[in-house]
Design a protein around this motif. Structure first.
Motif, PDB file in Angstrom:
ATOM      1  N   GLY A 113      -3.144   1.587 -17.520  1.00 42.50           N
ATOM      2  CA  GLY A 113      -3.899   2.585 -18.279  1.00 42.50           C
ATOM      3  C   GLY A 113      -3.137   3.023 -19.506  1.00 42.50           C
ATOM      4  O   GLY A 113      -2.627   2.203 -20.278  1.00 42.50           O
ATOM      5  N   VAL A 114      -3.007   4.352 -19.675  1.00 40.00           N
ATOM      6  CA  VAL A 114      -2.296   4.873 -20.839  1.00 40.00           C
ATOM      7  C   VAL A 114      -0.801   5.062 -20.547  1.00 40.00           C
ATOM      8  O   VAL A 114      -0.108   5.795 -21.251  1.00 40.00           O
ATOM      9  CB  VAL A 114      -2.952   6.172 -21.355  1.00 40.00           C
ATOM     10  CG1 VAL A 114      -4.272   5.857 -22.057  1.00 40.00           C
ATOM     11  CG2 VAL A 114      -3.166   7.180 -20.239  1.00 40.00           C
ATOM     12  N   ARG A 126      14.475   3.041 -15.195  1.00 42.51           N
ATOM     13  CA  ARG A 126      14.025   1.796 -14.598  1.00 42.51           C
ATOM     14  C   ARG A 126      13.536   0.900 -15.742  1.00 42.51           C
ATOM     15  O   ARG A 126      13.134   1.403 -16.797  1.00 42.51           O
ATOM     16  CB  ARG A 126      12.836   2.020 -13.650  1.00 42.51           C
ATOM     17  CG  ARG A 126      13.197   2.366 -12.194  1.00 42.51           C
ATOM     18  CD  ARG A 126      13.760   3.722 -12.050  1.00 42.51           C
ATOM     19  NE  ARG A 126      13.883   4.136 -10.646  1.00 42.51           N
ATOM     20  CZ  ARG A 126      14.625   5.138 -10.250  1.00 42.51           C
ATOM     21  NH1 ARG A 126      15.351   5.833 -11.121  1.00 42.51           N
ATOM     22  NH2 ARG A 126      14.682   5.477  -8.977  1.00 42.51           N
ATOM     23  N   ARG A 127      13.560  -0.417 -15.503  1.00 44.90           N
ATOM     24  CA  ARG A 127      12.885  -1.320 -16.433  1.00 44.90           C
ATOM     25  C   ARG A 127      11.406  -1.334 -16.046  1.00 44.90           C
ATOM     26  O   ARG A 127      11.062  -0.913 -14.933  1.00 44.90           O
ATOM     27  CB  ARG A 127      13.508  -2.714 -16.346  1.00 44.90           C
ATOM     28  CG  ARG A 127      14.948  -2.734 -16.897  1.00 44.90           C
ATOM     29  CD  ARG A 127      15.637  -4.051 -16.623  1.00 44.90           C
ATOM     30  NE  ARG A 127      15.968  -4.181 -15.209  1.00 44.90           N
ATOM     31  CZ  ARG A 127      16.277  -5.340 -14.619  1.00 44.90           C
ATOM     32  NH1 ARG A 127      16.282  -6.458 -15.317  1.00 44.90           N
ATOM     33  NH2 ARG A 127      16.573  -5.371 -13.333  1.00 44.90           N
ATOM     34  N   TYR A 128      10.536  -1.787 -16.937  1.00 44.79           N
ATOM     35  CA  TYR A 128       9.110  -1.647 -16.634  1.00 44.79           C
ATOM     36  C   TYR A 128       8.276  -2.717 -17.311  1.00 44.79           C
ATOM     37  O   TYR A 128       8.628  -3.241 -18.369  1.00 44.79           O
ATOM     38  CB  TYR A 128       8.606  -0.257 -17.073  1.00 44.79           C
ATOM     39  CG  TYR A 128       9.015   0.086 -18.478  1.00 44.79           C
ATOM     40  CD1 TYR A 128      10.187   0.786 -18.708  1.00 44.79           C
ATOM     41  CD2 TYR A 128       8.254  -0.335 -19.570  1.00 44.79           C
ATOM     42  CE1 TYR A 128      10.598   1.075 -19.996  1.00 44.79           C
ATOM     43  CE2 TYR A 128       8.659  -0.050 -20.861  1.00 44.79           C
ATOM     44  CZ  TYR A 128       9.833   0.662 -21.063  1.00 44.79           C
ATOM     45  OH  TYR A 128      10.255   0.936 -22.345  1.00 44.79           O
ATOM     46  N   ILE A 129       7.160  -3.042 -16.664  1.00 42.04           N
ATOM     47  CA  ILE A 129       6.140  -3.932 -17.245  1.00 42.04           C
ATOM     48  C   ILE A 129       4.805  -3.252 -16.999  1.00 42.04           C
ATOM     49  O   ILE A 129       4.481  -2.914 -15.850  1.00 42.04           O
ATOM     50  CB  ILE A 129       6.135  -5.321 -16.566  1.00 42.04           C
ATOM     51  CG1 ILE A 129       7.502  -5.991 -16.709  1.00 42.04           C
ATOM     52  CG2 ILE A 129       5.019  -6.201 -17.142  1.00 42.04           C
ATOM     53  CD1 ILE A 129       7.660  -7.244 -15.836  1.00 42.04           C
ATOM     54  N   GLY A 130       4.038  -3.010 -18.041  1.00 34.96           N
ATOM     55  CA  GLY A 130       2.721  -2.388 -17.898  1.00 34.96           C
ATOM     56  C   GLY A 130       1.656  -3.318 -18.460  1.00 34.96           C
ATOM     57  O   GLY A 130       1.814  -3.865 -19.549  1.00 34.96           O
ATOM     58  N   ILE A 131       0.586  -3.519 -17.685  1.00 33.25           N
ATOM     59  CA  ILE A 131      -0.516  -4.395 -18.106  1.00 33.25           C
ATOM     60  C   ILE A 131      -1.809  -3.605 -18.031  1.00 33.25           C
ATOM     61  O   ILE A 131      -1.983  -2.783 -17.115  1.00 33.25           O
ATOM     62  CB  ILE A 131      -0.615  -5.617 -17.150  1.00 33.25           C
ATOM     63  CG1 ILE A 131       0.689  -6.420 -17.165  1.00 33.25           C
ATOM     64  CG2 ILE A 131      -1.809  -6.508 -17.507  1.00 33.25           C
ATOM     65  CD1 ILE A 131       0.784  -7.457 -16.050  1.00 33.25           C
ATOM     66  N   ASP A 132      -2.686  -3.811 -18.987  1.00 38.66           N
ATOM     67  CA  ASP A 132      -4.035  -3.242 -18.884  1.00 38.66           C
ATOM     68  C   ASP A 132      -4.981  -4.123 -19.677  1.00 38.66           C
ATOM     69  O   ASP A 132      -4.591  -4.728 -20.680  1.00 38.66           O
ATOM     70  CB  ASP A 132      -4.088  -1.802 -19.402  1.00 38.66           C
ATOM     71  CG  ASP A 132      -5.294  -1.058 -18.849  1.00 38.66           C
ATOM     72  OD1 ASP A 132      -5.155  -0.311 -17.859  1.00 38.66           O
ATOM     73  OD2 ASP A 132      -6.421  -1.245 -19.392  1.00 38.66           O
ATOM     74  N   TYR A 137      -5.850   1.244 -24.509  1.00 37.07           N
ATOM     75  CA  TYR A 137      -4.952   1.924 -23.566  1.00 37.07           C
ATOM     76  C   TYR A 137      -3.512   1.426 -23.681  1.00 37.07           C
ATOM     77  O   TYR A 137      -2.566   2.216 -23.623  1.00 37.07           O
ATOM     78  CB  TYR A 137      -5.447   1.751 -22.129  1.00 37.07           C
ATOM     79  CG  TYR A 137      -6.742   2.476 -21.822  1.00 37.07           C
ATOM     80  CD1 TYR A 137      -7.125   3.612 -22.532  1.00 37.07           C
ATOM     81  CD2 TYR A 137      -7.584   2.035 -20.802  1.00 37.07           C
ATOM     82  CE1 TYR A 137      -8.308   4.267 -22.256  1.00 37.07           C
ATOM     83  CE2 TYR A 137      -8.776   2.691 -20.511  1.00 37.07           C
ATOM     84  CZ  TYR A 137      -9.136   3.808 -21.244  1.00 37.07           C
ATOM     85  OH  TYR A 137     -10.312   4.467 -20.952  1.00 37.07           O
ATOM     86  N   THR A 138      -3.326   0.110 -23.862  1.00 38.40           N
ATOM     87  CA  THR A 138      -1.935  -0.382 -23.944  1.00 38.40           C
ATOM     88  C   THR A 138      -1.253   0.146 -25.215  1.00 38.40           C
ATOM     89  O   THR A 138      -0.051   0.395 -25.207  1.00 38.40           O
ATOM     90  CB  THR A 138      -1.844  -1.930 -23.905  1.00 38.40           C
ATOM     91  OG1 THR A 138      -2.649  -2.474 -24.941  1.00 38.40           O
ATOM     92  CG2 THR A 138      -2.277  -2.489 -22.565  1.00 38.40           C
TER      93      THR A 138
END
Ligand SMILES: C[S@@+](CC[C@H](N)C(=O)[O-])C[C@H]1O[C@@H](n2cnc3c(N)ncnc32)[C@H](O)[C@@H]1O
Length: 155
Positions: A113-114, A126-132, A137-138
């Motif tokens: 999401g956002v 933390r390391r992170y990966i976000g998908i949308d 929203y990305t």
């Protein structure tokens, strides 16, 4: 994935709208309102998640509080600000990441999401990966991690 347990997220949102679908105040088919949701916890490969001791950042007080599997956390208040109708509250993500991940772990949210998950993950080192699926929203999620915008109600 091995099922580890579940957490009841009590949102206490008793003010949510009543929906009757034509059966208001009638036993014909009363529509049930839920003030809670569940977080399902799964572990990959092994029930034990290995990590270095120096990467543990949960305090004893937090640990004692968070392992009680009923979390009373209000729904997100800033959905209008971010233009998303179904955001996680930052506090919910923070508790989950602190209880189940080590610093420097990779946090993946495939429905980001956002970007509440990725913003809180960055905040907690933390390391992170976000998908949308939505570019709109990305873009907002990216801005959130770039500018490190965290609301004050996280703790
Ligand atoms: C409940 S919202 C997540 C909100 C997020 N937790 C936050 O705090 O902003 C679910 C998201 O899944 C995205 N979505 C729906 N179908 C998808 C798909 N097939 N692939 C990736 N994202 C998808 C939607 O665009 C939506 O933003």
């Amino acid at each position: 994935m091995i099922w580890k347990g579940e957490i009841l997220w009590e949102k206490n949102n008793y003010n949510c709208k009543y929906t009757a679908w034509g059966s208001w105040k009638s036993p014909s088919s009363p529509y049930l309102k839920y003030t809670w949701e569940f977080l399902e916890i799964f572990s990959k490969g092994d029930l034990k998640h290995q990590g270095k001791k120096e990467n543990i950042d949960i305090s004893a007080e937090e640990f004692k509080k968070f392992v009680i599997a009923k979390w009373s956390i209000a729904p997100e208040q800033n959905m209008k600000k971010y233009g998303h109708p179904a955001m996680f509250p930052e506090k919910l993500v923070r508790q989950a990441l602190k209880l189940f991940s080590f610093k420097n772990d990779i946090i993946l949210d495939p429905f980001n999401g956002v970007g509440t998950t990725t913003a809180v993950a960055k905040h907690l080192n933390r390391r992170y990966i976000g998908i949308d699926i939505s570019k709109k929203y990305t873009d907002i999620a990216q801005k959130r991690v770039n500018e490190m915008i965290i609301e004050n109600n996280i703790f």
